[in-house]
Write an enzyme that holds these catalytic residues in place. Sequence first.
Site, mmCIF file in Angstrom:
data_model
loop_
_atom_site.group_PDB
_atom_site.id
_atom_site.type_symbol
_atom_site.label_atom_id
_atom_site.label_comp_id
_atom_site.label_asym_id
_atom_site.label_seq_id
_atom_site.Cartn_x
_atom_site.Cartn_y
_atom_site.Cartn_z
ATOM 1 N N TYR A 150 30.383 36.958 65.916
ATOM 2 C CA TYR A 150 30.541 35.509 65.797
ATOM 3 C C TYR A 150 29.334 34.756 66.347
ATOM 4 C CZ TYR A 150 35.063 36.217 63.811
ATOM 5 O OH TYR A 150 36.068 36.611 62.949
ATOM 6 N N ARG A 209 26.923 34.571 63.539
ATOM 7 C CA ARG A 209 27.351 33.628 62.498
ATOM 8 C C ARG A 209 27.177 32.183 62.982
ATOM 9 N NH1 ARG A 209 32.794 34.718 59.862
ATOM 10 N NH2 ARG A 209 31.819 33.319 58.370
ATOM 11 N N GLN A 231 39.141 26.734 54.025
ATOM 12 C CA GLN A 231 39.297 28.081 54.603
ATOM 13 C C GLN A 231 38.060 28.426 55.423
ATOM 14 O OE1 GLN A 231 41.005 30.917 51.394
ATOM 15 N NE2 GLN A 231 40.244 29.159 50.262
ATOM 16 N N ASN A 232 37.057 27.557 55.360
ATOM 17 C CA ASN A 232 35.786 27.864 56.018
ATOM 18 C C ASN A 232 35.824 27.519 57.502
ATOM 19 O OD1 ASN A 232 35.000 28.520 53.477
ATOM 20 N ND2 ASN A 232 33.811 26.652 53.129
ATOM 21 N N HIS A 274 41.383 28.454 58.907
ATOM 22 C CA HIS A 274 41.030 29.723 59.559
ATOM 23 C C HIS A 274 40.213 29.535 60.836
ATOM 24 C CE1 HIS A 274 41.637 31.762 55.372
ATOM 25 N NE2 HIS A 274 42.768 31.557 56.008
ATOM 26 N N THR A 313 36.448 29.320 45.946
ATOM 27 C CA THR A 313 37.312 30.297 46.612
ATOM 28 C C THR A 313 37.833 31.281 45.592
ATOM 29 O OG1 THR A 313 39.399 30.626 47.798
ATOM 30 C CG2 THR A 313 39.207 28.583 46.532
ATOM 31 N N SER A 314 37.910 32.548 46.008
ATOM 32 C CA SER A 314 38.406 33.583 45.097
ATOM 33 C C SER A 314 39.930 33.509 44.968
ATOM 34 C CB SER A 314 37.984 34.959 45.603
ATOM 35 O OG SER A 314 38.478 35.162 46.916
#
Length: 229
Positions: A54, A57, A87-88, A105, A172-173
């Site tokens: 993290y 990132r 979701q990011n 998230h 997004t998938s």
Amino acid sequence: MSKRVVVLTGAGVSAESGLKTFRDHDGLWNNHRVEEVATPGAWAADMELVLEFYNQRRKQLLECEPNPAHRALAELQDKYDVHIITQNVDDLHERAGSRNVLHLHGELKKVRSTIDPAYVVELEGWELKAGDTCPKGGQLRPHIVWFGEPVPNISMAAEIATTAEILLVIGTSMQVYPAAGLIHYAPAEAMKYYIDPEAYENRMVENLKAIREKAGIGVPELVRELMDH
Ligand code: OAD
């Protein structure tokens, strides 16, 4: 009253800012599968490894800027009541000027106490270390929803989705639940746009238009259309 636009975003909206998506690359980080690092089990087994993942990132995020898709969504607020559900874990929507952003998230820039879940603070800089503690002495951890953990904001997100008059789904998938299920909460009559190079029509969802474009192109175009409407 301005019309309500609900926007659901995933990693693809930040791809053109230089942040990798999850399923577009090989999913490996230093020979570890991401699923092996982003879990409570990984934290228990090797805290330093998870912190390092993290930290890297977070460091990368500080070097990134919002792209035209983030900025177009912020402009949309001039005419619409815009609510973003992302979701990011990056903060690029906020940095572009979006005011209502719900993170499903977690948030990369925040950390929280492992003994006091109410203690959530913004980290200064990018590095969280072993031994960094809350005032009660508990180790701090990334403020991230790991695989296998509940998603505390999902019911608020579902509630927001039910109020959509227009729904945008971007980058997004739509593979990770419960987030992927949110599209089904939007009213049938709401117009829905899915912008993603891999966007597909879904016969289970009414009034859905797939726009197979990168977010940096497709979002500003659609926003222009909605602003002129
Ligand atoms: P994915 O990596 O699953 O999907 C990224 C999507 O972005 C794909 O559908 C790509 O086609 C699309 N894409 C790539 N480049 C794009 C671009 N320039 N413009 C628009 N779209 C582009 O990412 P998510 O769907 O966000 O969860 O994944 C959801 C969750 O899975 C993440 O939040 C994360 C991950 O595991 C956690 O960390 C808990």
